[in-house]
Design a protein around this motif. Structure first.
Motif, mmCIF file in Angstrom:
data_model
loop_
_atom_site.group_PDB
_atom_site.id
_atom_site.type_symbol
_atom_site.label_atom_id
_atom_site.label_comp_id
_atom_site.label_asym_id
_atom_site.label_seq_id
_atom_site.Cartn_x
_atom_site.Cartn_y
_atom_site.Cartn_z
ATOM 1 N N ILE A 85 0.836 -1.187 0.000
ATOM 2 C CA ILE A 85 0.000 0.000 0.000
ATOM 3 C C ILE A 85 0.881 1.251 0.000
ATOM 4 O O ILE A 85 1.840 1.349 0.767
ATOM 5 N N GLY A 86 0.561 2.199 -0.870
ATOM 6 C CA GLY A 86 1.326 3.432 -0.973
ATOM 7 C C GLY A 86 2.494 3.365 -1.936
ATOM 8 O O GLY A 86 3.119 4.399 -2.230
ATOM 9 N N GLN A 87 2.803 2.181 -2.428
ATOM 10 C CA GLN A 87 3.895 2.003 -3.377
ATOM 11 C C GLN A 87 3.596 2.782 -4.665
ATOM 12 O O GLN A 87 2.498 2.705 -5.212
ATOM 13 N N VAL A 88 4.554 3.556 -5.156
ATOM 14 C CA VAL A 88 4.421 4.296 -6.407
ATOM 15 C C VAL A 88 5.373 3.691 -7.431
ATOM 16 O O VAL A 88 6.571 3.535 -7.165
ATOM 17 N N LYS A 120 -4.184 -18.297 -3.690
ATOM 18 C CA LYS A 120 -3.333 -18.406 -4.884
ATOM 19 C C LYS A 120 -3.233 -17.103 -5.670
ATOM 20 O O LYS A 120 -2.433 -16.990 -6.593
ATOM 21 N N SER A 121 -4.070 -16.138 -5.314
ATOM 22 C CA SER A 121 -4.086 -14.874 -6.041
ATOM 23 C C SER A 121 -4.680 -13.794 -5.140
ATOM 24 O O SER A 121 -5.150 -14.076 -4.027
ATOM 25 N N GLY A 122 -4.686 -12.578 -5.624
ATOM 26 C CA GLY A 122 -5.268 -11.484 -4.865
ATOM 27 C C GLY A 122 -5.608 -10.330 -5.785
ATOM 28 O O GLY A 122 -5.204 -10.299 -6.953
ATOM 29 N N PRO A 127 -1.387 -9.877 3.014
ATOM 30 C CA PRO A 127 -1.300 -8.538 3.603
ATOM 31 C C PRO A 127 -2.599 -8.196 4.320
ATOM 32 O O PRO A 127 -3.637 -8.839 4.117
ATOM 33 N N GLU A 128 -2.541 -7.196 5.165
ATOM 34 C CA GLU A 128 -3.761 -6.681 5.776
ATOM 35 C C GLU A 128 -4.670 -6.183 4.651
ATOM 36 O O GLU A 128 -4.255 -5.364 3.834
ATOM 37 N N PRO A 129 -5.911 -6.679 4.560
ATOM 38 C CA PRO A 129 -6.756 -6.284 3.429
ATOM 39 C C PRO A 129 -7.147 -4.809 3.482
ATOM 40 O O PRO A 129 -7.556 -4.300 4.519
ATOM 41 N N ILE A 148 -3.279 1.409 -4.120
ATOM 42 C CA ILE A 148 -4.203 1.962 -3.122
ATOM 43 C C ILE A 148 -5.062 0.889 -2.457
ATOM 44 O O ILE A 148 -5.847 1.189 -1.557
ATOM 45 N N GLY A 149 -4.909 -0.384 -2.873
ATOM 46 C CA GLY A 149 -5.688 -1.444 -2.259
ATOM 47 C C GLY A 149 -5.089 -2.815 -2.526
ATOM 48 O O GLY A 149 -4.499 -3.043 -3.580
ATOM 49 N N LEU A 150 -5.225 -3.718 -1.539
ATOM 50 C CA LEU A 150 -4.751 -5.098 -1.659
ATOM 51 C C LEU A 150 -5.697 -6.009 -0.898
ATOM 52 O O LEU A 150 -6.095 -5.692 0.227
ATOM 53 N N LYS A 151 -6.038 -7.139 -1.490
ATOM 54 C CA LYS A 151 -6.874 -8.107 -0.794
ATOM 55 C C LYS A 151 -6.631 -9.493 -1.380
ATOM 56 O O LYS A 151 -6.899 -9.732 -2.552
ATOM 57 N N GLU A 152 -6.093 -10.383 -0.550
ATOM 58 C CA GLU A 152 -5.836 -11.743 -1.026
ATOM 59 C C GLU A 152 -7.144 -12.508 -1.167
ATOM 60 O O GLU A 152 -8.067 -12.358 -0.362
#
Length: 344
Positions: free
Chosen positions: A15-18, A120-122, A157-159, A111-115
């Motif tokens: 999150i926040g990675q540019v 096997k994917s997210g 990661p924390e969703p 701006i978002g991550l959710k496994e």
């Protein structure tokens, strides 16, 4: 140490990675000519310098979707090289016209991550900006994509699922400087229908269909320097088929919409979109549109119209969108919600 790039996997994002994307691309009239060869694109503002000049512009800009595809293509090696599917779009705005000779580059922020529950994917959400050689933002949008994990054992990661606006507010639409439709030539544009002739809730069947060819879609996808494996490598999917780039479907449907919406000249916002079902070579694309909303603008003679553009591979006149279960009908390929500019 390997010098080749396998692409990012889901566990590589933060999150926040540019991410600043390679490679800048200078666009010229060749892109326009090839775009109009690949799609039945005929909107007058993008076909004629004289028509564009009569509309208050310095000349004919590049088609809005050329800018979108080029910026999108820049992001693929970093965002969706290992994608399972591109899932949707939101909060898209075209902020400045792109002219022949402009050089475009792109950068994205995670701006978002959710496994996914299968481990096997997210899903990765990114906000992408396309910039020209003056570092002016010409285009911005959010998209979310399902990406494979490289290491199934990598911790989740924390969703974080971002809250996204359901549509771009009319007040936030950005119109090209000088745009003026008071002297608009409806004969040259191809249809007599003005902004006031369209009613909210009206459905327009665009009549025509185009059968997608394998070589044609791969040529188009290469034109945008989109390197996603699913579009080229027949061994990448278990069914052995190359997936048609979703943007190819968008451009085909937009071009088909000329019949009935010839005066919806410029796309200025992308409210939302979903690639409802996969498209493969041999599918015949048809399209219909629904008028969702209308708004005044500050530009002389210019109105904004919000449209739902649906591409499908069903029979002519088929306007089914969802089944009784609420899911997209199997023949629906694209459900796109956008704002366009039209003479009043």
């Amino acid at each position: 140490m390997s010098k080749t790039n396998p692409g990012r996997f889901f566990e590589d994002y933060r999150i926040g990675q540019v991410i600043r994307h390679a490679v800048p691309r200078t666009v010229a009239e060749g892109e326009r000519a090839l775009y109009h060869a690949l799609y039945p694109a005929r909107h007058a503002l993008y076909s004629s310098d004289e028509f564009a000049a009569a509309s208050g512009l310095e000349g004919s800009p590049m088609d809005d979707l050329i800018a979108f595809h080029i910026v999108f293509g820049k992001t693929v090696p970093d965002i969706s090289l290992n994608a399972v599917a591109n899932l949707g779009y939101a909060e898209g705005r075209w902020l400045k016209p792109v002219w022949p000779g402009d050089t475009l580059r792109a950068e994205s922020e995670v701006i978002g991550l959710k496994e996914n529950s299968n481990g096997k994917s997210g899903v990765v959400w990114v906000r992408t900006r396309g910039l020209n050689q003056l570092d002016e933002v010409v285009l911005e949008y959010v998209r979310w994509v399902m990406v494979r994990k490289g290491d199934a054992a990598a911790p989740a990661p924390e969703p974080v699922a971002p809250e996204l606006a359901k549509s771009v507010a009319p007040a936030d639409l950005v119109l090209p400087e000088g745009l003026d439709f008071l002297q608009y030539d409806f004969d040259l544009a191809g249809e007599p229908h003005r902004w006031g002739d369209y009613q909210i809730g009206e459905v327009i069947d665009h009549v025509d269909g185009v059968t997608i060819e394998e070589a044609e879609h791969m040529l188009a996808t290469r034109l945008w320097q989109n390197t996603a494996k699913v579009h080229f490598d027949a061994t990448f999917r278990e069914d052995g088929q190359r997936l048609i780039y979703g943007g190819h479907v968008i451009s085909m449907a937009r071009a088909l919409s000329f019949n009935g919406l010839a005066n919806a000249q410029m796309i200025v916002a992308l409210n939302g979109g979903a690639h409802a079902n996969p498209c493969f070579a041999g599918d015949t694309i048809r399209a219909w549109s629904e008028v969702l909303d209308k708004a005044d603008t500050h530009a002389p003679g210019v109105g904004a119209i919000r449209l739902r553009l649906v591409a499908h591979k069903g029979r002519a006149g088929d306007h089914a969108l969802r089944g009784e279960d609420g899911k997209y009908a199997p023949q629906v390929l694209l459900d796109l919600d956008y704002w366009a500019l039209m003479p009043k």
